[in-house]
Design an enzyme around this catalytic site. Structure first.
Site, mmCIF file in Angstrom:
data_model
loop_
_atom_site.group_PDB
_atom_site.id
_atom_site.type_symbol
_atom_site.label_atom_id
_atom_site.label_comp_id
_atom_site.label_asym_id
_atom_site.label_seq_id
_atom_site.Cartn_x
_atom_site.Cartn_y
_atom_site.Cartn_z
ATOM 1 N N MET D 1 2.895 -95.003 -41.999
ATOM 2 C CA MET D 1 1.637 -94.694 -42.629
ATOM 3 C C MET D 1 1.668 -94.696 -44.132
ATOM 4 O O MET D 1 0.825 -94.031 -44.728
ATOM 5 C CB MET D 1 1.251 -93.299 -42.368
ATOM 6 N N PRO D 2 2.641 -95.397 -44.714
ATOM 7 C CA PRO D 2 2.672 -95.353 -46.185
ATOM 8 C C PRO D 2 1.442 -96.036 -46.795
ATOM 9 O O PRO D 2 0.810 -96.881 -46.162
ATOM 10 C CB PRO D 2 3.930 -96.140 -46.537
ATOM 11 N N ILE D 3 1.149 -95.617 -48.020
ATOM 12 C CA ILE D 3 0.127 -96.291 -48.830
ATOM 13 C C ILE D 3 0.806 -96.729 -50.126
ATOM 14 O O ILE D 3 1.417 -95.916 -50.817
ATOM 15 C CB ILE D 3 -1.040 -95.344 -49.182
ATOM 16 N N PHE D 48 -0.581 -99.508 -45.601
ATOM 17 C CA PHE D 48 -1.734 -100.022 -46.347
ATOM 18 C C PHE D 48 -1.269 -100.369 -47.765
ATOM 19 O O PHE D 48 -0.459 -99.641 -48.345
ATOM 20 C CB PHE D 48 -2.817 -98.950 -46.490
ATOM 21 N N GLN F 7 3.077 -93.721 -51.489
ATOM 22 C CA GLN F 7 2.842 -92.438 -50.816
ATOM 23 C C GLN F 7 3.402 -92.514 -49.408
ATOM 24 O O GLN F 7 3.059 -93.423 -48.640
ATOM 25 C CB GLN F 7 1.344 -92.145 -50.757
#
Lengths: 78, 78, 78, 78, 78, 78
Positions: D1-3, D48, F7
């Site tokens: 789920m990194p951004i 993402f 992130q």
């Protein structure tokens, strides 16, 4: 004093539309501000909302520009 | 190595102007870089500044798009 | 309604200190809010400031964690 | 789920070009998503990537708008 | 694929509490994801939410650290 | 002058570990800085990287805190 930042791709929700409408933006602003009020008791006046529209070519998912990613998903599951 | 991000609505400061001027942007860059130098001793060369101009329709305050929020404030206090 | 975000490494400015002091943070908040007032005419009450302190191990420069980058710079120019 | 958020100035890499190309954007998306997979084991589908192109007048370095900063650097070292 | 970032001060909503509870965070995540679904038709599975809790000493309003700002507001209107 | 912000959830990659290691962070910094150099010709020294680790309770996906979302996915596909 919360700040809510909403990042979405710059594209319309209805076929043939290319942008979020003013009504949709107002609904996002209203809804997220009310959420902060209802969950954390923050007064509406103390919440800022920033909507960032990102060109679809500038958004990646699955290692691909998002429109390419969507095309492959559809063809895989079709 | 600080990073300063300044988010403002995309509108001019003088009546009839629609944008920040190059001079205003340069003043924001100079002022915030000097602030980091004066308060934390950061060399000017190690600070990045990013100015993000946000369309007024994409900025919310008080649960409303900001221009609607301003109109209501004026009428309340007028 | 501006939002100013200041990202700095989490470390003190004086030898032997490990954190920004409350006075330094207050000076950053005051200085950046006044900058927006002086340059763009924004009322102090309409500006939010967020200071993000980032662990030095989480900050990169020159392709290296920042403390390693600083060590190499010093040895190159020493 | 990194951004992964990549902020760059809005300018081309080749002389006479004014924008990142679709190929360059796709390469940034692919490369950063694969980096998260290779280093942290994150599946490509869970990452993402957002590319933010910032006008050169809105980017500051060394207390100056970045193009002015570059001009001075060149003249200093030339 | 929207990303919602919610920045709030790190403090509890009830007297004597110092942190957001897991229930409050879950409610913010649920509410903002459903908002994107209801307003823009985004599937729940395509929305990321990131909650950033900011120490009160790192948040500024009115040119002051936020707790000082609140104290002055109360004394002005009291 | 690019800025790369990564992130991720604050959790280890190996069973029983609770944090990113210094080596993993250095690899993310090196890899993303080299990506900007290789794709856009940006010198390593002009790129900043910031890694933000977010507690799993503060990250939402599918309308749920991410660990709850993962549990349901596993049970659905198991």
């Amino acid at each position: 004093m919360p700040i809510v930042t909403i990042q979405v791709t710059r594209e319309g929700t209805a076929p043939g539309t290319a942008l979020l409408t003013a009504e949709e933006k107002a609904a996002l602003i209203k809804g997220s501000s009310e959420l902060l009020r209802d969950v954390l008791g923050k007064p509406l006046d103390s919440t800022f909302v920033v909507i960032e529209e990102v060109d679809t070519g500038n958004w990646g998912w699955g290692g691909l520009p998002v429109q390419e990613f969507r095309r492959r998903r559809v063809s895989q599951t079709g």
